[in-house]
Design a protein around this motif. Structure first.
Motif, short mmCIF file in Angstrom:
data_model
loop_
_atom_site.label_atom_id
_atom_site.label_comp_id
_atom_site.label_asym_id
_atom_site.label_seq_id
_atom_site.Cartn_x
_atom_site.Cartn_y
_atom_site.Cartn_z
N PHE A 113 12.99 25.28 -1.06
CA PHE A 113 13.79 24.24 -0.42
C PHE A 113 15.02 24.76 0.32
O PHE A 113 15.65 24.00 1.05
CB PHE A 113 14.25 23.21 -1.47
N ALA A 114 15.39 26.04 0.11
CA ALA A 114 16.55 26.62 0.78
C ALA A 114 17.81 25.78 0.55
O ALA A 114 18.62 25.58 1.45
CB ALA A 114 16.29 26.78 2.28
N ARG A 115 17.97 25.29 -0.68
CA ARG A 115 19.18 24.55 -1.04
C ARG A 115 19.70 25.11 -2.36
O ARG A 115 18.91 25.50 -3.23
CB ARG A 115 18.88 23.05 -1.24
N PRO A 116 21.01 25.17 -2.54
CA PRO A 116 21.55 25.64 -3.82
C PRO A 116 21.39 24.60 -4.91
O PRO A 116 21.18 23.41 -4.63
CB PRO A 116 23.03 25.88 -3.50
N LEU A 117 21.50 25.06 -6.14
CA LEU A 117 21.39 24.18 -7.31
C LEU A 117 22.67 24.24 -8.12
O LEU A 117 23.24 25.32 -8.32
CB LEU A 117 20.22 24.61 -8.20
N LEU A 118 23.09 23.10 -8.61
CA LEU A 118 24.25 23.02 -9.49
C LEU A 118 23.81 22.37 -10.80
O LEU A 118 22.92 21.51 -10.80
CB LEU A 118 25.36 22.18 -8.85
N PRO A 119 24.41 22.77 -11.92
CA PRO A 119 24.02 22.14 -13.19
C PRO A 119 24.42 20.68 -13.26
O PRO A 119 25.46 20.27 -12.71
CB PRO A 119 24.78 22.98 -14.23
N ALA A 120 23.61 19.89 -13.92
CA ALA A 120 23.89 18.46 -14.12
C ALA A 120 24.24 18.21 -15.58
O ALA A 120 23.80 18.92 -16.48
CB ALA A 120 22.68 17.63 -13.72
N ASP A 121 25.04 17.18 -15.80
CA ASP A 121 25.43 16.82 -17.17
C ASP A 121 24.30 16.15 -17.92
O ASP A 121 24.18 16.28 -19.14
CB ASP A 121 26.64 15.89 -17.15
N ARG A 122 23.47 15.42 -17.19
CA ARG A 122 22.39 14.67 -17.85
C ARG A 122 21.23 14.49 -16.87
O ARG A 122 21.44 14.55 -15.65
CB ARG A 122 22.90 13.30 -18.32
N PRO A 123 20.02 14.25 -17.36
CA PRO A 123 18.88 14.03 -16.48
C PRO A 123 18.94 12.65 -15.83
O PRO A 123 19.67 11.76 -16.31
CB PRO A 123 17.67 14.14 -17.41
N PRO A 124 18.21 12.43 -14.78
CA PRO A 124 18.15 11.09 -14.17
C PRO A 124 17.66 10.05 -15.18
O PRO A 124 16.87 10.36 -16.08
CB PRO A 124 17.15 11.26 -13.03
N ALA A 125 18.10 8.83 -15.01
CA ALA A 125 17.72 7.75 -15.91
C ALA A 125 16.20 7.58 -15.94
O ALA A 125 15.56 7.56 -14.89
CB ALA A 125 18.39 6.45 -15.48
N GLY A 126 15.66 7.48 -17.13
CA GLY A 126 14.24 7.22 -17.30
C GLY A 126 13.35 8.45 -17.26
O GLY A 126 12.16 8.34 -17.56
N LEU A 127 13.90 9.62 -16.93
CA LEU A 127 13.06 10.80 -16.78
C LEU A 127 12.47 11.25 -18.10
O LEU A 127 11.26 11.50 -18.20
CB LEU A 127 13.85 11.93 -16.14
N VAL A 128 13.29 11.37 -19.13
CA VAL A 128 12.80 11.88 -20.41
C VAL A 128 11.75 10.95 -21.02
O VAL A 128 10.68 11.41 -21.45
CB VAL A 128 13.97 12.13 -21.38
N PRO A 129 11.96 9.62 -21.05
CA PRO A 129 10.89 8.74 -21.55
C PRO A 129 9.61 8.84 -20.73
O PRO A 129 8.51 8.78 -21.28
CB PRO A 129 11.51 7.34 -21.45
N ALA A 130 9.75 9.01 -19.41
CA ALA A 130 8.56 9.13 -18.56
C ALA A 130 7.76 10.38 -18.90
O ALA A 130 6.53 10.35 -18.96
CB ALA A 130 8.98 9.15 -17.09
N LEU A 131 8.44 11.48 -19.15
CA LEU A 131 7.75 12.71 -19.52
C LEU A 131 7.12 12.59 -20.90
O LEU A 131 6.04 13.13 -21.15
CB LEU A 131 8.73 13.89 -19.49
N ARG A 132 7.78 11.88 -21.79
CA ARG A 132 7.27 11.72 -23.15
C ARG A 132 6.02 10.84 -23.18
O ARG A 132 5.06 11.12 -23.90
CB ARG A 132 8.35 11.11 -24.05
N THR A 133 6.00 9.79 -22.38
CA THR A 133 4.89 8.83 -22.42
C THR A 133 3.79 9.13 -21.41
O THR A 133 2.68 8.61 -21.53
CB THR A 133 5.41 7.41 -22.15
N GLY A 134 4.09 9.96 -20.40
CA GLY A 134 3.10 10.19 -19.36
C GLY A 134 2.95 9.03 -18.41
O GLY A 134 1.96 8.94 -17.68
N ARG A 135 3.97 8.17 -18.34
CA ARG A 135 3.95 7.02 -17.44
C ARG A 135 5.22 7.05 -16.59
O ARG A 135 6.21 6.39 -16.91
CB ARG A 135 3.84 5.71 -18.23
N PRO A 136 5.19 7.80 -15.50
CA PRO A 136 6.42 8.06 -14.74
C PRO A 136 6.67 7.12 -13.58
O PRO A 136 7.47 7.42 -12.70
CB PRO A 136 6.17 9.48 -14.21
#
Length: 258
Positions: free
Chosen positions: A80-103
């Motif tokens: 992507f040729a873009r820099p990355l910065l650390p985030a404090d938390r993941p986007p809303a809903g991401l972790v449940p979506a990965l856990r359930t397989g329903r994103p």
């Protein structure tokens, strides 16, 4: 008057340095400025180890497993040729979506894809949890039924595996095939979704790609929810849709076998 983006053309060390300078400001940068030149990264729990995600103000843009933070950042910048910065938390809903397989509710940033790549990923995203479809099915759903090899290439470049579940796409003979995170990870993900991969592989070895019910006269992919309800006494296997039609069967309206 045309508005010029002050970050146009910034790549590599220059973009990284500017992102770091902005991140170190004593006051917040103007809203949205940082997200125009950089993405955020976060390590999240999920069905595969060492899962890292990059996201922008538009949504999740990149996901990879099995990498440390440095290797993930390098893979992101290479693409992507873009820099990355650390985030404090993941986007809303991401972790449940990965856990359930329903994103379905997680926003994705898929800018930069070709029309064909976008169509392929939309088709893959429509495969229900716990089911699989062959590359030919994806090609047909993407509007390019003859582009089966190109579908494989597009899925290999999927920037957000798991969120767009390309692990649910299999070879035309029913075998699991390859995967961006490796064949073993693919089988692990499918088993985690209660796909009987051993039964499907056994059918593939015997040349059975579709199964039908002799009570309904409907033929399905073996992992279709309707196929799972067929009792062994009423199940009949077919090498393909042509053979099923010749025997008087019609294709399932849910899995729509190709």
């Amino acid at each position: 008057m045309t508005r010029t983006d002050p970050t146009d053309g910034l790549t590599g060390e220059l973009a990284d340095g500017l992102a770091a300078d902005l991140a170190g400001l004593t006051a917040d940068a103007p809203p949205g400025l940082l997200d125009r030149i950089a993405a955020r990264r976060v390590h999240v729990p999920g069905p595969l180890p060492d899962l890292h995600v990059a996201f922008t103000d538009h949504g999740v843009a990149f996901l990879r497993a099995g990498l440390d933070a440095e290797a993930f950042a390098a893979a992101f910048r290479e693409r992507f040729a873009r820099p990355l910065l650390p985030a404090d938390r993941p986007p809303a809903g991401l972790v449940p979506a990965l856990r359930t397989g329903r994103p379905g509710g997680v926003p994705l940033d898929l800018r930069g894809l070709t029309e064909f790549e976008a169509a392929v990923l939309r088709a893959a995203a429509a495969i229900p949890r716990g089911q699989t479809r062959p590359y030919a099915w994806v090609a047909r759903e993407a509007g390019r039924p003859r582009a089966v090899r190109a579908v494989g290439s597009a899925l290999g470049r999927n920037p957000v595996p798991l969120l767009i579940p390309c692990h649910r796409v299999t070879r035309s003979d029913g075998s699991a095939g390859q995967y961006v995170f490796g064949a073993d990870a693919k089988l692990r993900l499918l088993r985690g979704e209660d796909v009987d991969v051993d039964a499907v592989a056994d059918l593939a070895r015997h040349g059975t790609r579709l199964v039908g019910s002799d009570t309904t006269g409907i033929v399905c992919y073996p992992t279709c929810g309707d196929a799972r309800r067929i009792t062994p006494a009423h199940r009949r296997g077919f090498a393909g849709l042509a053979a099923a039609r010749a025997a008087g069967y019609r294709p399932c309206a849910h899995c729509r076998p190709a």
